[in-house]
Design a protein around this motif. Structure first.
Motif, PDB file in Angstrom:
ATOM      1  N   ASN A  33       0.829  -1.211   0.000  1.00  0.00           N
ATOM      2  CA  ASN A  33       0.000   0.000   0.000  1.00  0.00           C
ATOM      3  C   ASN A  33       0.864   1.262   0.000  1.00  0.00           C
ATOM      4  O   ASN A  33       0.631   2.199  -0.760  1.00  0.00           O
ATOM      5  CB  ASN A  33      -0.916  -0.024   1.232  1.00  0.00           C
ATOM      6  CG  ASN A  33      -2.110   0.887   1.064  1.00  0.00           C
ATOM      7  OD1 ASN A  33      -2.623   1.056  -0.049  1.00  0.00           O
ATOM      8  ND2 ASN A  33      -2.565   1.484   2.152  1.00  0.00           N
ATOM      9  N   HIS A  42      -1.616   7.085  -4.984  1.00  0.00           N
ATOM     10  CA  HIS A  42      -2.969   6.600  -4.692  1.00  0.00           C
ATOM     11  C   HIS A  42      -2.876   5.372  -3.787  1.00  0.00           C
ATOM     12  O   HIS A  42      -2.044   4.498  -4.007  1.00  0.00           O
ATOM     13  CB  HIS A  42      -3.656   6.236  -6.023  1.00  0.00           C
ATOM     14  CG  HIS A  42      -4.848   5.341  -5.869  1.00  0.00           C
ATOM     15  ND1 HIS A  42      -6.014   5.753  -5.285  1.00  0.00           N
ATOM     16  CD2 HIS A  42      -5.060   4.037  -6.228  1.00  0.00           C
ATOM     17  CE1 HIS A  42      -6.886   4.752  -5.294  1.00  0.00           C
ATOM     18  NE2 HIS A  42      -6.325   3.703  -5.853  1.00  0.00           N
ATOM     19  N   PRO A  44      -4.376   1.960  -2.747  1.00  0.00           N
ATOM     20  CA  PRO A  44      -5.431   0.999  -3.134  1.00  0.00           C
ATOM     21  C   PRO A  44      -6.216   0.495  -1.923  1.00  0.00           C
ATOM     22  O   PRO A  44      -7.361   0.096  -2.041  1.00  0.00           O
ATOM     23  CB  PRO A  44      -4.666  -0.139  -3.814  1.00  0.00           C
ATOM     24  CG  PRO A  44      -3.252  -0.007  -3.384  1.00  0.00           C
ATOM     25  CD  PRO A  44      -3.025   1.419  -2.990  1.00  0.00           C
ATOM     26  N   CYS A  88     -11.308  -1.605  -0.093  1.00  0.00           N
ATOM     27  CA  CYS A  88     -10.769  -0.701  -1.114  1.00  0.00           C
ATOM     28  C   CYS A  88     -11.875   0.269  -1.546  1.00  0.00           C
ATOM     29  O   CYS A  88     -13.063  -0.027  -1.363  1.00  0.00           O
ATOM     30  CB  CYS A  88     -10.354  -1.495  -2.352  1.00  0.00           C
ATOM     31  SG  CYS A  88      -9.195  -2.824  -2.026  1.00  0.00           S
ATOM     32  N   ARG A  92     -11.402  -1.961  -9.117  1.00  0.00           N
ATOM     33  CA  ARG A  92     -10.114  -2.217  -9.791  1.00  0.00           C
ATOM     34  C   ARG A  92      -8.968  -2.380  -8.775  1.00  0.00           C
ATOM     35  O   ARG A  92      -8.020  -3.118  -9.013  1.00  0.00           O
ATOM     36  CB  ARG A  92      -9.802  -1.114 -10.814  1.00  0.00           C
ATOM     37  CG  ARG A  92      -9.423   0.204 -10.209  1.00  0.00           C
ATOM     38  CD  ARG A  92      -8.781   1.116 -11.226  1.00  0.00           C
ATOM     39  NE  ARG A  92      -9.765   2.003 -11.807  1.00  0.00           N
ATOM     40  CZ  ARG A  92      -9.449   3.163 -12.384  1.00  0.00           C
ATOM     41  NH1 ARG A  92      -8.197   3.534 -12.475  1.00  0.00           N
ATOM     42  NH2 ARG A  92     -10.375   3.944 -12.874  1.00  0.00           N
ATOM     43  N   ASP A  93      -9.076  -1.698  -7.628  1.00  0.00           N
ATOM     44  CA  ASP A  93      -8.040  -1.830  -6.591  1.00  0.00           C
ATOM     45  C   ASP A  93      -8.012  -3.241  -6.009  1.00  0.00           C
ATOM     46  O   ASP A  93      -6.958  -3.737  -5.612  1.00  0.00           O
ATOM     47  CB  ASP A  93      -8.273  -0.825  -5.455  1.00  0.00           C
ATOM     48  CG  ASP A  93      -8.020   0.605  -5.904  1.00  0.00           C
ATOM     49  OD1 ASP A  93      -7.236   0.800  -6.847  1.00  0.00           O
ATOM     50  OD2 ASP A  93      -8.605   1.525  -5.300  1.00  0.00           O
ATOM     51  N   LYS A  96      -5.914  -5.260  -8.153  1.00  0.00           N
ATOM     52  CA  LYS A  96      -4.502  -4.839  -8.027  1.00  0.00           C
ATOM     53  C   LYS A  96      -3.886  -5.527  -6.813  1.00  0.00           C
ATOM     54  O   LYS A  96      -2.779  -6.056  -6.863  1.00  0.00           O
ATOM     55  CB  LYS A  96      -4.426  -3.317  -7.832  1.00  0.00           C
ATOM     56  CG  LYS A  96      -4.031  -2.577  -9.093  1.00  0.00           C
ATOM     57  CD  LYS A  96      -4.041  -1.092  -8.822  1.00  0.00           C
ATOM     58  CE  LYS A  96      -4.713  -0.366  -9.965  1.00  0.00           C
ATOM     59  NZ  LYS A  96      -5.454   0.814  -9.551  1.00  0.00           N
TER      60      LYS A  96
END
Ligand code: 0O2
Length: 214
Positions: A33, A42, A44, A88, A92-93, A96
């Motif tokens: 992270n 950013h 996630p 999250c 999309r995170d 990831k």
């Protein structure tokens, strides 16, 4: 026959290794992270919560699976004695995090259940990753299973409420509430899709201006 104290100590010692495994995965997630924040500006991960399944829940789950209640059975059959929940902001995170953690050299990916692409009938959505992490002890190395549940904040709100209702009604939720929960789950999916869309639009605008990441 073992005394209550003997059994208690046996369970306490037997579960200690799961705490070590949780510590390791927590560290890995925090590093990922922070690194991601440094490179991409950013985070996630919004929030991480970890727990060792309490003995009552272990016993309940063994009984649900029709297995005799022993520490050996718990260790051999339950993958979620050590559990980490990662929340999250965006779907999309979630993927990831999945990518970053499962590609680490010392991690074995045992099972992945994608309840986001294939939601459960009641509306439950979350990505479950069961990993094994090596724990290095004084005289041996043990691979210990850890279940990571990765979900958005909205999915987490739904799951927490559904979990409380499930136990409030002794695992038999009335039909009318099941329908309401399913409708709420559909709203959660629509909200997550909308947030994803907005985030993508922010990214597009960022390319042409100096808008900071969200
Ligand atoms: P608790 O009380 O949260 O610990 P498996 O051994 O892989 O065949 P398992 O582990 O029962 O079967 O399956 P699954 O679906 O991976 O569920 C593991 C955990 O995910 C559950 O643990 C819950 O924490 C969560 N979960 C799964 N389905 C639901 C659901 O419909 N609603 C909610 N709120 N959470 C869910 P436990 O031990 O069942 O419960």
């Amino acid at each position: 026959m073992n005394s209550f104290q003997d059994n208690f100590n046996e369970w306490k010692n037997g579960l200690l290794i799961y705490k070590f495994a949780l510590d390791e995965i927590n560290t890995k997630l925090n590093i990922l992270n922070e690194e991601f924040q440094f490179i991409h500006n950013h985070n996630p991960i919004e929030h991480i919560k970890s727990r060792i399944k309490d003995p009552e829940s272990i016993i309940r789950k063994l009984k649900r699976k029709g297995l005799p209640v022993t520490l050996e059975n718990a260790r051999a059959n339950l993958n979620d004695i050590a559990g980490i929940r990662v929340t999250c902001s965006f779907v999309r995170d979630i993927y990831k995090i999945y990518e970053m953690i499962t590609t680490q050299d010392d991690i074995k990916t045992i099972k992945v259940k994608d309840y986001i692409k294939n939601a459960k009938e009641n509306g439950y959505r979350s990505l479950h990753i069961i990993l094994e992490v090596p724990v290095f002890l004084a005289d041996r190395t043990e691979y210990v299973p850890v279940e990571i549940q990765v979900r958005t904040i909205a999915m987490d709100t739904w799951a927490s409420l559904e979990h409380k209702i499930f136990y409030k009604f002794d695992q038999d939720i009335p039909e009318i509430l099941k329908q309401e929960l399913k409708l709420a789950a559909d709203t959660v999916t629509a909200l997550d899709d909308k947030m994803e869309y907005i985030n993508t639009e922010v990214d597009k605008i960022k390319v042409t201006s100096k808008v900071p990441s969200v």
